[in-house]
Write an enzyme that holds these catalytic residues in place. Structure first.
Site, PDB file in Angstrom:
ATOM      1  CG  ASN A   1      -0.260  -0.284   2.499  1.00 40.79           C
ATOM      2  OD1 ASN A   1       0.404  -1.310   2.638  1.00 40.79           O
ATOM      3  ND2 ASN A   1      -0.392   0.601   3.460  1.00 40.79           N
TER       4      ASN A   1
ATOM      5  CB  CYS B   1      -3.120   2.741   9.096  1.00 40.02           C
ATOM      6  SG  CYS B   1      -4.251   2.266   7.813  1.00 40.02           S
TER       7      CYS B   1
HETATM    8  N1  PMP Z   1      -4.549  -3.802   3.899  1.00 39.77           N
HETATM    9  C1  PMP Z   1      -4.060  -2.860   3.082  1.00 39.77           C
HETATM   10  C2  PMP Z   1      -2.918  -3.195   2.163  1.00 39.77           C
HETATM   11  C3  PMP Z   1      -4.606  -1.571   3.092  1.00 39.77           C
HETATM   12  O1  PMP Z   1      -4.104  -0.627   2.279  1.00 39.77           O
HETATM   13  C4  PMP Z   1      -5.682  -1.282   3.972  1.00 39.77           C
HETATM   14  C5  PMP Z   1      -6.304   0.094   4.027  1.00 39.77           C
HETATM   15  N2  PMP Z   1      -5.415   1.121   4.452  1.00 39.77           N
HETATM   16  C6  PMP Z   1      -6.155  -2.313   4.811  1.00 39.77           C
HETATM   17  C7  PMP Z   1      -5.573  -3.558   4.732  1.00 39.77           C
HETATM   18  C8  PMP Z   1      -7.280  -2.092   5.777  1.00 39.77           C
HETATM   19  O2  PMP Z   1      -8.494  -2.017   5.092  1.00 39.77           O
HETATM   20  P1  PMP Z   1      -9.816  -1.458   5.779  1.00 39.77           P
HETATM   21  O3  PMP Z   1      -9.705   0.014   5.725  1.00 39.77           O
HETATM   22  O4  PMP Z   1     -10.919  -1.986   4.937  1.00 39.77           O
HETATM   23  O5  PMP Z   1      -9.873  -2.006   7.159  1.00 39.77           O
END
Ligand code: PMP
Length: 387
Positions: free
Chosen positions: A156, A337
């Site tokens: 990500n 995050c």
């Molecule tokens: N895995 C990856 C690679 C992500 O980019 C994200 C979102 N930032 C997530 C998991 C978490 O997804 P969600 O927002 O649906 O909890």
């Protein structure tokens, strides 16, 4: 000033109006999908249709799709569920998990939790300068006690694409050499950043559990899915009324599920042309900033078409992101995050070391509604800031 141009699709993509319409319509249904009466059956039909759509997105059987509240839940369910099932069947045995060092916090923190709470031994895969792990290392590091191999499909932060097919083969080979009585081995894959542009075929690739999230593909926030291969046994995270074939209790988010289904349909329909369009936008951006002297991190040769991570010589990532924001250009310094907490990005640290991580950079991610004009605006501002 022009409207804000949005370059943070990897954190959350804009809701497609066609998806919003499907979600609104389904949200108006009054029945509980578990009820036998007409209103209940109407809600159930909406879920069934959306399940077919998400199954098509993943080339999976509808019975292999479990709706969740998003990929954080899917990742938790896959990892805890796989580990706990293996631990229950193998009391007293010291079980291991093998993971990449650049997983999203919803994976990394869950693996850490399982080590602390349950005594899982965690083995970490080496990573190269392009942010990629190798299938040979996966094959080398799996032991007879390894119960989970966890590698994300597309990172990500960097957009780096992992060799999932080769890793699937390595896991399958290790599994086939297991003797009777040895623990099961699950390949868990976070495909959140892949679902919008890559054809995912977890069944063919030997993946046991795979996570996706609707808001990364222009669907609603707070709804996702876990693909669970038929025959893969995991402990459910949530217990209760037994919805989702017992894998995820709780009254279904009917509106969100309908929206996810509509979002999946649009991806399947437009995937090929959209990937070509994004590749053109990516080229336009990189050509536009060619004289700025920025380093492109990750694996430029095999990256998500809509994700570019740049490091500039004269400015750190946070400085750049704030200046771009002031100019109406929304980019990220890495993962949403991790932003806000001022700690350096764990992904950058794992791949490039402490210094590069402290300096940081910007992640530019774009998608369905991004125009060439917006890309040109961003490139012009980056050139100005880099001068
Ligand atoms: N895995 C990856 C690679 C992500 O980019 C994200 C979102 N930032 C997530 C998991 C978490 O997804 P969600 O927002 O649906 O909890």
């Amino acid at each position: 000033m022009a409207a804000t141009a949005y370059f943070d699709y990897a954190a959350s993509a804009p809701l497609d109006p066609r998806v919003a319409a499907a979600q609104a319509e389904a949200s108006a249904l009054i029945g509980n999908p578990s009820a036998v009466h007409g209103p209940g059956r109407a809600a159930r039909e909406v879920i069934d249709r959306a399940r077919d759509s998400v199954a098509r997105l993943l080339s999976a059987d509808p019975a292999e799709i479990v709706f969740t509240s998003g990929a954080t839940e899917s990742n938790n369910a896959a990892l805890k569920g796989s580990y706990d099932a293996a631990a229950r069947a193998n009391p007293g045995r010291r079980l291991r998990m093998l993971a990449s060092p650049i997983e999203h916090p919803s994976v990394a923190e869950t693996v850490r939790f399982l080590a602390e709470r349950s005594g899982a031994v965690v083995d970490t895969l080496p990573i190269d300068r392009e942010g990629r792990v190798s299938a040979a290392d996966v094959a080398r590091l799996i032991t007879p006690d390894t119960v989970v191999v966890c590698v994300m499909w597309v990172n990500n932060v960097l957009g780096a694409v992992q060799p999932i097919e080769e890793i699937g083969r390595a896991v399958a080979a290790a599994r086939s050499s297991r003797r009777v009585g040895e623990p099961p081995l699950h390949f868990v894959c976070d495909a959140v950043q892949a679902a919008g542009w890559l054809k995912l075929e977890p069944g063919r690739l030997g993946i046991d559990a795979l996570s996706v999230s609707a808001h990364k593909i222009c669907g609603p926030k707070g709804i996702g899915a876990l693909y669970l291969r038929r025959g893969a046994e995991i402990e459910p995270l949530l217990r209760g009324g037994g919805q989702e074939r017992g894998m995820r209790s709780g009254t279904e988010n009917v509106g969100g599920i309908a929206g996810f289904g509509a979002a999946a349909d649009l991806v399947v329909r437009d995937r090929e042309t959209e990937v070509g369009r994004l590749a053109v936008l990516r080229r336009r951006l990189l050509d536009g900033i060619a004289s700025a002297g920025a380093a492109i991190l990750g694996s430029p040769g095999s990256a998500a078409p809509g994700t570019v991570f740049l490091q500039f010589r004269n400015r750190g990532g946070e400085d750049l992101a704030l200046r771009l924001d002031a100019a109406g250009l929304a980019v990220s310094t890495g993962s949403a995050c991790e932003a806000g907490s001022r700690k350096a990005s764990g992904v950058l640290r794992a791949v490039y070391g402490d210094q590069a991580s402290r300096r940081g950079g910007i992640r530019i991610s774009f998608g369905r509604f991004t125009t060439g004009e917006e890309i040109d605006r961003l490139a012009a501002e980056l050139l100005r800031l880099a001068a």
